[in-house]
Design a protein around this motif. Sequence first.
Motif: not given
Length: 95
Positions: A66-72, A74-85
């Motif tokens: 849990p955190g600040n949804p304006s920063v990240e 779950i949707h944004d974080g997992t999408k970033g992981a998929i597009l990451g390395d």
Amino acid sequence: MEHFDLILKNGTVVTSSQERADIACRNGRIVAIGDLGRAEATEIIDCTGLHVLPGVIDPHVHLREPGNPSVETIHDGTKGAILGDVLPGNVTILK
């Protein structure tokens, strides 16, 4: 002559062993691994000096939840992981 969408050439391919090889993709899937020196492709990427891990997806991710949804979120974080390395400085190509 066989034609592919993408060929990753001259990389050190890591499977159950390590060997210099080429990887060919068609329709977003790996369809050949080996010496593809005579094959043609729409896109060819020279992977000389690089390790290529065919089919590897890194499932490890740190989310700010849990955190600040304006920063990240779950949707944004997992999408970033998929597009990451897999490791910092390496490139994962998803098409």
